[in-house]
Design a protein around this motif. Structure first.
Motif, PDB file in Angstrom:
ATOM      1  N   THR A  16       0.852  -1.183   0.000  1.00  0.00           N
ATOM      2  CA  THR A  16       0.000   0.000   0.000  1.00  0.00           C
ATOM      3  C   THR A  16       0.889   1.235   0.000  1.00  0.00           C
ATOM      4  OG1 THR A  16      -1.719  -1.166   1.243  1.00  0.00           O
ATOM      5  CG2 THR A  16      -1.800   1.254   1.238  1.00  0.00           C
ATOM      6  N   PRO A  17       0.750   2.124  -0.981  1.00  0.00           N
ATOM      7  CA  PRO A  17       1.633   3.290  -1.056  1.00  0.00           C
ATOM      8  C   PRO A  17       1.560   4.152   0.205  1.00  0.00           C
ATOM      9  CG  PRO A  17       0.376   3.036  -3.082  1.00  0.00           C
ATOM     10  CD  PRO A  17      -0.222   2.092  -2.095  1.00  0.00           C
ATOM     11  N   SER A  18       2.735   4.488   0.743  1.00  0.00           N
ATOM     12  CA  SER A  18       2.816   5.346   1.927  1.00  0.00           C
ATOM     13  C   SER A  18       4.144   6.096   1.883  1.00  0.00           C
ATOM     14  CB  SER A  18       2.737   4.500   3.201  1.00  0.00           C
ATOM     15  OG  SER A  18       3.893   3.703   3.343  1.00  0.00           O
ATOM     16  N   PRO A  19       4.226   7.256   2.536  1.00  0.00           N
ATOM     17  CA  PRO A  19       5.492   7.988   2.577  1.00  0.00           C
ATOM     18  C   PRO A  19       6.622   7.155   3.165  1.00  0.00           C
ATOM     19  CG  PRO A  19       3.689   9.408   3.246  1.00  0.00           C
ATOM     20  CD  PRO A  19       3.122   8.030   3.145  1.00  0.00           C
ATOM     21  N   ALA A  20       6.317   6.288   4.139  1.00  0.00           N
ATOM     22  CA  ALA A  20       7.358   5.455   4.748  1.00  0.00           C
ATOM     23  C   ALA A  20       7.989   4.520   3.726  1.00  0.00           C
ATOM     24  CB  ALA A  20       6.771   4.658   5.902  1.00  0.00           C
ATOM     25  N   ASP A  21       7.193   4.113   2.736  1.00  0.00           N
ATOM     26  CA  ASP A  21       7.699   3.206   1.703  1.00  0.00           C
ATOM     27  C   ASP A  21       8.151   3.947   0.447  1.00  0.00           C
ATOM     28  OD1 ASP A  21       7.216   0.813   3.161  1.00  0.00           O
ATOM     29  OD2 ASP A  21       5.087   0.994   2.677  1.00  0.00           O
ATOM     30  N   GLY A  22       8.152   5.270   0.497  1.00  0.00           N
ATOM     31  CA  GLY A  22       8.639   6.068  -0.640  1.00  0.00           C
ATOM     32  C   GLY A  22       7.573   6.507  -1.598  1.00  0.00           C
ATOM     33  N   PHE A  23       6.285   6.568  -1.148  1.00  0.00           N
ATOM     34  CA  PHE A  23       5.184   7.016  -2.006  1.00  0.00           C
ATOM     35  C   PHE A  23       4.516   8.228  -1.366  1.00  0.00           C
ATOM     36  CE2 PHE A  23       5.704   2.520  -2.761  1.00  0.00           C
ATOM     37  CZ  PHE A  23       5.548   2.349  -4.130  1.00  0.00           C
ATOM     38  N   TRP A  24       4.237   9.260  -2.152  1.00  0.00           N
ATOM     39  CA  TRP A  24       3.457  10.405  -1.678  1.00  0.00           C
ATOM     40  C   TRP A  24       2.301  10.565  -2.672  1.00  0.00           C
ATOM     41  CZ3 TRP A  24       8.659   9.888  -1.624  1.00  0.00           C
ATOM     42  CH2 TRP A  24       9.308  10.020  -0.397  1.00  0.00           C
ATOM     43  N   THR A  25       1.112  10.080  -2.254  1.00  0.00           N
ATOM     44  CA  THR A  25      -0.009   9.951  -3.180  1.00  0.00           C
ATOM     45  C   THR A  25      -1.328  10.357  -2.540  1.00  0.00           C
ATOM     46  OG1 THR A  25      -0.451   7.666  -2.541  1.00  0.00           O
ATOM     47  CG2 THR A  25       1.110   8.018  -4.354  1.00  0.00           C
ATOM     48  N   VAL A  26      -2.315  10.633  -3.388  1.00  0.00           N
ATOM     49  CA  VAL A  26      -3.713  10.704  -2.997  1.00  0.00           C
ATOM     50  C   VAL A  26      -4.455   9.759  -3.918  1.00  0.00           C
ATOM     51  CG1 VAL A  26      -3.579  13.094  -2.172  1.00  0.00           C
ATOM     52  CG2 VAL A  26      -4.233  12.633  -4.558  1.00  0.00           C
ATOM     53  N   GLY A  27      -5.660   9.303  -3.448  1.00  0.00           N
ATOM     54  CA  GLY A  27      -6.367   8.348  -4.276  1.00  0.00           C
ATOM     55  C   GLY A  27      -7.838   8.219  -3.905  1.00  0.00           C
ATOM     56  N   LEU A  28      -8.550   7.471  -4.768  1.00  0.00           N
ATOM     57  CA  LEU A  28      -9.978   7.209  -4.589  1.00  0.00           C
ATOM     58  C   LEU A  28     -10.185   5.692  -4.574  1.00  0.00           C
ATOM     59  CD1 LEU A  28     -13.060   7.973  -4.681  1.00  0.00           C
ATOM     60  CD2 LEU A  28     -12.841   7.921  -7.193  1.00  0.00           C
ATOM     61  N   SER A  29     -11.080   5.235  -3.674  1.00  0.00           N
ATOM     62  CA  SER A  29     -11.461   3.822  -3.635  1.00  0.00           C
ATOM     63  C   SER A  29     -12.961   3.724  -3.366  1.00  0.00           C
ATOM     64  CB  SER A  29     -10.678   3.071  -2.555  1.00  0.00           C
ATOM     65  OG  SER A  29     -10.956   3.605  -1.274  1.00  0.00           O
ATOM     66  N   ASN A  30     -13.563   2.627  -3.853  1.00  0.00           N
ATOM     67  CA  ASN A  30     -15.000   2.381  -3.664  1.00  0.00           C
ATOM     68  C   ASN A  30     -15.867   3.493  -4.223  1.00  0.00           C
ATOM     69  OD1 ASN A  30     -14.411  -0.042  -2.317  1.00  0.00           O
ATOM     70  ND2 ASN A  30     -14.181   1.052  -0.356  1.00  0.00           N
ATOM     71  N   GLY A  31     -15.360   4.292  -5.106  1.00  0.00           N
ATOM     72  CA  GLY A  31     -16.146   5.317  -5.785  1.00  0.00           C
ATOM     73  C   GLY A  31     -16.347   6.596  -5.013  1.00  0.00           C
ATOM     74  N   ASN A  32     -16.098   6.613  -3.660  1.00  0.00           N
ATOM     75  CA  ASN A  32     -16.375   7.844  -2.896  1.00  0.00           C
ATOM     76  C   ASN A  32     -15.425   8.071  -1.717  1.00  0.00           C
ATOM     77  OD1 ASN A  32     -17.192   5.828  -1.213  1.00  0.00           O
ATOM     78  ND2 ASN A  32     -19.352   6.454  -1.116  1.00  0.00           N
ATOM     79  N   LYS A  33     -14.417   7.246  -1.560  1.00  0.00           N
ATOM     80  CA  LYS A  33     -13.511   7.397  -0.420  1.00  0.00           C
ATOM     81  C   LYS A  33     -12.161   7.910  -0.906  1.00  0.00           C
ATOM     82  CE  LYS A  33     -15.605   3.768   2.424  1.00  0.00           C
ATOM     83  NZ  LYS A  33     -15.384   2.497   3.167  1.00  0.00           N
ATOM     84  N   TYR A  34     -11.842   9.168  -0.490  1.00  0.00           N
ATOM     85  CA  TYR A  34     -10.588   9.787  -0.879  1.00  0.00           C
ATOM     86  C   TYR A  34      -9.617   9.736   0.291  1.00  0.00           C
ATOM     87  CZ  TYR A  34     -13.106  11.604  -4.932  1.00  0.00           C
ATOM     88  OH  TYR A  34     -13.846  11.710  -6.067  1.00  0.00           O
ATOM     89  N   LYS A  35      -8.352   9.406   0.002  1.00  0.00           N
ATOM     90  CA  LYS A  35      -7.332   9.344   1.043  1.00  0.00           C
ATOM     91  C   LYS A  35      -6.029   9.935   0.540  1.00  0.00           C
ATOM     92  CE  LYS A  35      -8.795   5.313   3.763  1.00  0.00           C
ATOM     93  NZ  LYS A  35      -8.374   3.983   4.281  1.00  0.00           N
ATOM     94  N   ALA A  36      -5.258  10.485   1.511  1.00  0.00           N
ATOM     95  CA  ALA A  36      -3.882  10.886   1.251  1.00  0.00           C
ATOM     96  C   ALA A  36      -3.007   9.839   1.926  1.00  0.00           C
ATOM     97  CB  ALA A  36      -3.600  12.268   1.806  1.00  0.00           C
ATOM     98  N   GLY A  37      -2.240   9.099   1.115  1.00  0.00           N
ATOM     99  CA  GLY A  37      -1.508   7.979   1.682  1.00  0.00           C
ATOM    100  C   GLY A  37      -2.493   6.900   2.110  1.00  0.00           C
ATOM    101  N   PRO A  38      -2.084   6.013   3.024  1.00  0.00           N
ATOM    102  CA  PRO A  38      -2.987   4.928   3.428  1.00  0.00           C
ATOM    103  C   PRO A  38      -3.936   5.292   4.574  1.00  0.00           C
ATOM    104  CG  PRO A  38      -0.825   4.584   4.355  1.00  0.00           C
ATOM    105  CD  PRO A  38      -0.701   5.822   3.518  1.00  0.00           C
ATOM    106  N   ASP A  39      -3.666   6.447   5.252  1.00  0.00           N
ATOM    107  CA  ASP A  39      -4.382   6.693   6.508  1.00  0.00           C
ATOM    108  C   ASP A  39      -5.193   7.980   6.559  1.00  0.00           C
ATOM    109  OD1 ASP A  39      -3.171   4.346   7.543  1.00  0.00           O
ATOM    110  OD2 ASP A  39      -1.354   5.501   7.992  1.00  0.00           O
ATOM    111  N   VAL A  40      -4.822   8.992   5.798  1.00  0.00           N
ATOM    112  CA  VAL A  40      -5.465  10.307   5.935  1.00  0.00           C
ATOM    113  C   VAL A  40      -6.699  10.369   5.044  1.00  0.00           C
ATOM    114  CG1 VAL A  40      -5.176  12.792   5.730  1.00  0.00           C
ATOM    115  CG2 VAL A  40      -3.227  11.360   6.408  1.00  0.00           C
ATOM    116  N   ALA A  41      -7.904  10.381   5.662  1.00  0.00           N
ATOM    117  CA  ALA A  41      -9.156  10.496   4.909  1.00  0.00           C
ATOM    118  C   ALA A  41      -9.357  11.941   4.490  1.00  0.00           C
ATOM    119  CB  ALA A  41     -10.315  10.005   5.749  1.00  0.00           C
TER     120      ALA A  41
END
Length: 434
Positions: free
Chosen positions: A341-366
């Motif tokens: 799962t992309p995370s800053p600890a693993d070298g990823f800085w991302t935002v994303g969408l899942s299930n059509g309506n759930k937005y997150k920054a990294g794996p934890d920040v809703a």
């Protein structure tokens, strides 16, 4: 003289040049006889004289006197024969035995020599005459043989000279060819070097102009921001001010736009890239791809070809019509062999969408967004350790990672998510900056 005329035949009174009965016969210093016109007409006074029979050279040209003895013999013979001496008849009379002519000439020469030294022909026995004739013939054969050898040697020397000239010509031609080829190569290299210099100069101008454009855009943004701040703070302006400030901020980061393309060598085997390498989507069909240590094997993701290790850069991606996606940047050393799962600890800085309506920054920040973005902008300031995301259509700021410590190359990161039976088949599209 009548006795001599009876002994002689027409064959013995022929000129060796015209093959006809002598006319005004003359003798050479070497003792041979010819028609006066035959031996004198082709001779140049300034050129050494050469006997046509024995090939002896005389210089200066001797004065040839009419041989009265031979002349009288010819007259006697003609009177006795009472017929003209024609070349065609003589030639036909000789048949295929040209040696008869040679014997006749030698005999006449021998007769003249005998008279010259006061030895009348009648005083020589038949055996002596035959011996002398044989000696004369042998001498003539030897002289001709020597001339043949000289001619052969001349031919050989000519052939050697021709071979030498051909070899010299080949060397000259090879040297000329080498010179031309070197000249051509030098010319081509000069043209290529000139082209390289022109391209480098043009690239420098382009970079300078692009930098000027970015600076002008930033200055324009600052002017717009100042203009907004200086407006009278009415209730309406207070309502519009945040949106105007967001627009100005978005324009500022857009001034750092770069051209990004997808890298097929990093793409997961289930992903399909467009020909222009600007779009990517998931399928249920796995492609048979060669092993590549840079490829994602369990994560449906792909990186951009371009890497960044300093400065600022910005790019935009269309996410419209999708129910799942992840965007951002990743460092070069990320794990591409495992499903993580992309995370800053693993070298990823991302935002994303899942299930059509759930937005997150990294794996934890809703994230709570007022509207679903159709196009997302990604901005990175390498030195400041900043990664920011924007809703391009509304100019709204989505999220920022701050205080990041970048020590490696950063690559744009794209994950279109699983196809989900066609619900998420729309591609992620890298779009140009308007």
């Amino acid at each position: 003289m009548a006795a001599v005329g009876c002994l002689l035949t027409e064959d013995q009174l022929l000129c060796a040049i015209c093959l006809d009965v002598f006319t005004d016969p003359v003798s050479t210093p070497c003792g041979h006889n010819f028609c006066k016109n035959c031996i004198t007409e082709p001779v140049d006074a300034d050129v050494p004289f050469q006997c046509p029979l024995c090939m002896k050279m005389f210089y200066p040209k001797p004065e040839l006197q009419v041989n009265t003895l031979i002349s009288e013999m010819v007259d006697t013979f003609r009177r006795s024969e009472q017929r003209p001496a024609r070349q065609e008849e003589v030639f036909l009379g000789l048949g295929s035995k040209p040696m008869v002519l040679l014997l006749c000439v030698v005999f006449l020469s021998l007769l003249l020599d005998c008279m010259k030294f006061n030895h009348p022909l009648e005083e020589m026995s038949k055996g002596e005459k035959l011996v002398k004739m044989e000696a004369e013939i042998q001498q003539t054969i030897e002289e001709i043989r020597l001339k043949v050898e000289e001619l052969k040697r001349s031919v050989e020397l000519g052939k050697e000279d021709a071979d030498r000239e051909m070899a010299d010509g080949a060397q000259v031609f090879a040297a000329l060819k080498e010179y031309v080829e070197k000249g051509e190569a030098k010319l081509m290299e000069t043209i290529r070097e000139k082209q390289r210099q022109t391209e480098l100069q043009a690239e420098g101008f382009i970079r300078k102009m692009e930098q000027d454009i970015r600076e002008l855009k930033k200055r324009k943004t600052e002017v717009e921001l100042l203009s907004v701040l200086q407006l009278e703070e009415t209730a309406e302006m207070k309502e519009k001010l945040p949106n105007m400030v967001a627009r100005v901020e978005l324009r500022r980061v857009q001034s750092y736009a770069v051209d990004v393309t997808l890298d097929p060598d990093t793409a997961n085997a289930y992903l399909v890239l467009s020909d222009d390498e600007k779009q990517v989507h998931d399928t249920y069909v796995e492609k048979n791809l060669p092993y590549n240590s840079e490829r994602f094997y369990y994560t449906t993701a792909v990186l951009g070809k371009e890497s960044f290790s300093s400065g600022r850069f910005y790019f935009e991606v269309q996410v419209e019509g999708k129910s799942e996606w992840t965007l951002g940047v990743a460092r070069e050393s990320i794990n591409r062999r495992q499903d993580i799962t992309p995370s800053p600890a693993d070298g990823f800085w991302t935002v994303g969408l899942s299930n059509g309506n759930k937005y997150k920054a990294g794996p934890d920040v809703a994230l709570s967004l007022q509207s679903a973005p159709k196009k997302v902008g990604v901005f990175v300031d390498y030195e400041d350790g900043l990664v920011s995301f924007y809703d391009v259509d509304t100019a709204a700021h989505i999220y920022s990672f701050t205080g990041c410590s970048f020590t490696e190359k950063l690559y744009p990161y794209f994950s279109p998510g699983l196809e989900d039976d066609g619900l998420n088949s729309a591609p992620l599209i890298i779009t140009p900056i308007n």
